[in-house]
Write a protein that holds these residues in place. Structure first.
Motif, PDB file in Angstrom:
ATOM      1  N   ALA A 110      45.109  26.736 104.020  1.00 23.29           N
ATOM      2  CA  ALA A 110      44.156  25.751 103.162  1.00 23.29           C
ATOM      3  C   ALA A 110      44.364  24.383 104.360  1.00 23.29           C
ATOM      4  N   GLY A 111      43.499  23.307 104.462  1.00 23.62           N
ATOM      5  CA  GLY A 111      43.612  22.272 105.004  1.00 23.62           C
ATOM      6  C   GLY A 111      42.308  21.259 104.923  1.00 23.62           C
ATOM      7  N   PRO A 112      42.330  20.429 105.712  1.00 23.67           N
ATOM      8  CA  PRO A 112      41.052  19.662 106.260  1.00 23.67           C
ATOM      9  C   PRO A 112      39.634  20.299 105.889  1.00 23.67           C
ATOM     10  N   ARG A 113      39.762  21.249 106.519  1.00 23.26           N
ATOM     11  CA  ARG A 113      38.712  21.980 106.243  1.00 23.26           C
ATOM     12  C   ARG A 113      37.986  22.847 105.215  1.00 23.26           C
ATOM     13  N   GLY A 114      39.415  22.985 104.211  1.00 23.59           N
ATOM     14  CA  GLY A 114      38.464  23.544 102.839  1.00 23.59           C
ATOM     15  C   GLY A 114      39.917  24.678 102.800  1.00 23.59           C
ATOM     16  N   ALA A 115      39.396  25.381 102.232  1.00 23.95           N
ATOM     17  CA  ALA A 115      40.767  26.343 102.022  1.00 23.95           C
ATOM     18  C   ALA A 115      39.772  27.628 102.223  1.00 23.95           C
ATOM     19  N   HIS A 116      40.150  28.750 101.930  1.00 21.70           N
ATOM     20  CA  HIS A 116      39.496  30.146 101.470  1.00 21.70           C
ATOM     21  C   HIS A 116      40.712  31.492 101.754  1.00 21.70           C
ATOM     22  N   ILE A 117      40.150  32.914 101.101  1.00 21.43           N
ATOM     23  CA  ILE A 117      41.720  33.785 101.174  1.00 21.43           C
ATOM     24  C   ILE A 117      40.969  34.683 103.210  1.00 21.43           C
ATOM     25  N   LEU A 118      41.815  35.282 103.029  1.00 21.83           N
ATOM     26  CA  LEU A 118      42.078  35.821 104.656  1.00 21.83           C
ATOM     27  C   LEU A 118      41.950  37.426 104.648  1.00 21.83           C
ATOM     28  N   ASN A 119      41.424  37.656 104.974  1.00 21.20           N
ATOM     29  CA  ASN A 119      40.389  39.127 104.635  1.00 21.20           C
ATOM     30  C   ASN A 119      41.536  40.133 105.387  1.00 21.20           C
ATOM     31  N   SER A 120      41.492  40.016 106.847  1.00 23.28           N
ATOM     32  CA  SER A 120      41.830  40.685 107.791  1.00 23.28           C
ATOM     33  C   SER A 120      43.367  41.589 107.591  1.00 23.28           C
ATOM     34  N   GLU A 121      43.051  43.056 107.860  1.00 23.29           N
ATOM     35  CA  GLU A 121      44.747  43.593 107.733  1.00 23.29           C
ATOM     36  C   GLU A 121      45.810  42.354 108.385  1.00 23.29           C
ATOM     37  N   SER A 122      46.185  42.210 107.503  1.00 21.66           N
ATOM     38  CA  SER A 122      47.490  41.841 107.592  1.00 21.66           C
ATOM     39  C   SER A 122      48.439  41.838 108.904  1.00 21.66           C
ATOM     40  N   ALA A 123      48.272  42.694 109.817  1.00 22.90           N
ATOM     41  CA  ALA A 123      48.917  42.779 111.120  1.00 22.90           C
ATOM     42  C   ALA A 123      47.862  42.330 111.743  1.00 22.90           C
ATOM     43  N   ALA A 124      46.587  41.818 111.366  1.00 23.13           N
ATOM     44  CA  ALA A 124      45.348  41.721 112.259  1.00 23.13           C
ATOM     45  C   ALA A 124      45.268  40.202 112.172  1.00 23.13           C
ATOM     46  N   ILE A 125      45.656  39.352 111.223  1.00 24.99           N
ATOM     47  CA  ILE A 125      45.877  38.291 111.186  1.00 24.99           C
ATOM     48  C   ILE A 125      46.449  37.194 112.268  1.00 24.99           C
ATOM     49  N   ASP A 126      45.961  36.318 112.782  1.00 25.89           N
ATOM     50  CA  ASP A 126      46.388  35.463 113.567  1.00 25.89           C
ATOM     51  C   ASP A 126      46.293  33.944 113.069  1.00 25.89           C
ATOM     52  N   PHE A 127      48.047  33.936 112.354  1.00 23.94           N
ATOM     53  CA  PHE A 127      47.675  32.562 111.523  1.00 23.94           C
ATOM     54  C   PHE A 127      48.001  31.895 112.327  1.00 23.94           C
ATOM     55  N   GLY A 128      48.817  31.923 113.750  1.00 21.19           N
ATOM     56  CA  GLY A 128      48.010  30.564 114.478  1.00 21.19           C
ATOM     57  C   GLY A 128      46.900  29.977 114.537  1.00 21.19           C
ATOM     58  N   ARG A 129      45.918  31.216 115.457  1.00 17.08           N
ATOM     59  CA  ARG A 129      44.515  30.715 114.987  1.00 17.08           C
ATOM     60  C   ARG A 129      43.912  30.154 114.128  1.00 17.08           C
ATOM     61  N   GLU A 130      44.297  30.820 112.985  1.00 19.50           N
ATOM     62  CA  GLU A 130      43.655  30.414 111.694  1.00 19.50           C
ATOM     63  C   GLU A 130      44.446  28.168 111.394  1.00 19.50           C
ATOM     64  N   ALA A 131      45.467  28.619 111.658  1.00 14.90           N
ATOM     65  CA  ALA A 131      45.968  26.915 110.872  1.00 14.90           C
ATOM     66  C   ALA A 131      44.674  26.437 111.879  1.00 14.90           C
ATOM     67  N   ALA A 132      44.617  26.945 113.324  1.00 12.50           N
ATOM     68  CA  ALA A 132      44.191  25.865 114.524  1.00 12.50           C
ATOM     69  C   ALA A 132      42.819  25.299 113.554  1.00 12.50           C
ATOM     70  N   ALA A 133      41.788  26.676 113.022  1.00 17.75           N
ATOM     71  CA  ALA A 133      40.586  26.983 112.768  1.00 17.75           C
ATOM     72  C   ALA A 133      39.782  25.747 111.897  1.00 17.75           C
ATOM     73  N   MET A 134      41.355  25.101 111.086  1.00 12.16           N
ATOM     74  CA  MET A 134      41.622  25.305 109.163  1.00 12.16           C
ATOM     75  C   MET A 134      41.629  23.561 109.951  1.00 12.16           C
ATOM     76  N   ARG A 135      42.377  23.037 110.865  1.00 11.67           N
ATOM     77  CA  ARG A 135      41.991  21.749 111.393  1.00 11.67           C
ATOM     78  C   ARG A 135      40.811  21.475 112.378  1.00 11.67           C
ATOM     79  N   GLY A 136      39.842  22.562 112.505  1.00 15.51           N
ATOM     80  CA  GLY A 136      38.631  22.061 113.758  1.00 15.51           C
ATOM     81  C   GLY A 136      38.812  22.317 114.908  1.00 15.51           C
ATOM     82  N   LYS A 137      39.963  22.713 115.340  1.00 19.56           N
ATOM     83  CA  LYS A 137      40.459  23.430 116.806  1.00 19.56           C
ATOM     84  C   LYS A 137      40.328  24.472 117.476  1.00 19.56           C
TER      85      LYS A 137
END
Length: 215
Positions: A188-215
């Protein structure tokens, strides 16, 4: 008879060919429904006063994790989450104690939340998340002691109403957004909120955070 057989074959073939597209549409609709549920419950999901927070409490981006201390997938992903909040002070981790996998899971969650009343949550949490092997109640108590927790006080606080209420609250939150397994993540962040659907091993949390900031 031959025409009838051909017609029946065509009736069977058309749904089969369309099945993948239909499955994708159903899944997309399901995810849209879950994200709407998240939006309606965002305050309690990200601002729950009883949920422990790791990282900058005022961070711009929130990652919510529903986890269980006996979940091997939760333990595998934990170092990456810890590293992210340590290096990026714009991200915080909100931990939802969700003890669903074994009876000892509930013991561990009660102990962790009781340790939080002593200001020892993070140290105790980290030790339990690094533990390998079959978790027992004795292991939980020994790890609490090794983490500097007053075990006698912790045992008393494990039965406190606020500890029980927090666990019940998390179960209700999970049910409200149709989370039935661990780990489960929301960003969750400035661009809203959503559930992360990928398998946990495949999630790039840094990229998800950056996307939520709009970068």
């Amino acid at each position: 008879m031959r025409r009838l057989l051909l017609a029946l074959l065509l009736l069977v073939a058309v749904p089969a060919a369309a099945a993948p597209d239909m499955a994708r549409q159903i899944e997309a609709q399901r995810q849209a429904d879950i994200n709407q549920r998240i939006a309606a419950r965002l305050d309690i999901l990200t601002g729950d006063p009883g949920a422990p927070v790791i990282g900058n409490p005022k961070a711009q981006i929130t990652i919510v994790e529903f986890f269980d201390y006996t979940c091997s997938y939760c333990k595998a992903v934990e170092p990456r989450l810890e590293a992210l909040v340590n290096r990026d002070h714009r991200v915080r981790l909100v931990l939802k104690e969700f003890p669903i996998l074994a009876p000892v899971s509930l013991v561990a969650s009660r102990a962790a939340l009781a340790a939080a009343r002593q200001g020892k949550y993070r140290a105790f949490h980290n030790v339990m998340m690094r533990y390998e092997g079959l978790l027992t109640q004795m292991d939980v108590m020994e790890m609490a002691k090794a983490s500097g927790v007053d075990v006698a006080r912790m045992r008393r606080d494990m039965d406190a109403a606020k500890v029980s209420d927090q666990i019940i609250s998390v179960f209700n939150q999970a049910r409200g957004i149709q989370v039935f397994q661990t780990p489960a993540f929301i960003v969750a962040g400035p661009r809203g909120a959503h559930i992360l659907n990928s398998e946990s091993a495949a999630i790039d949390f840094g990229r998800e955070a950056a996307a939520m900031r709009g970068k």
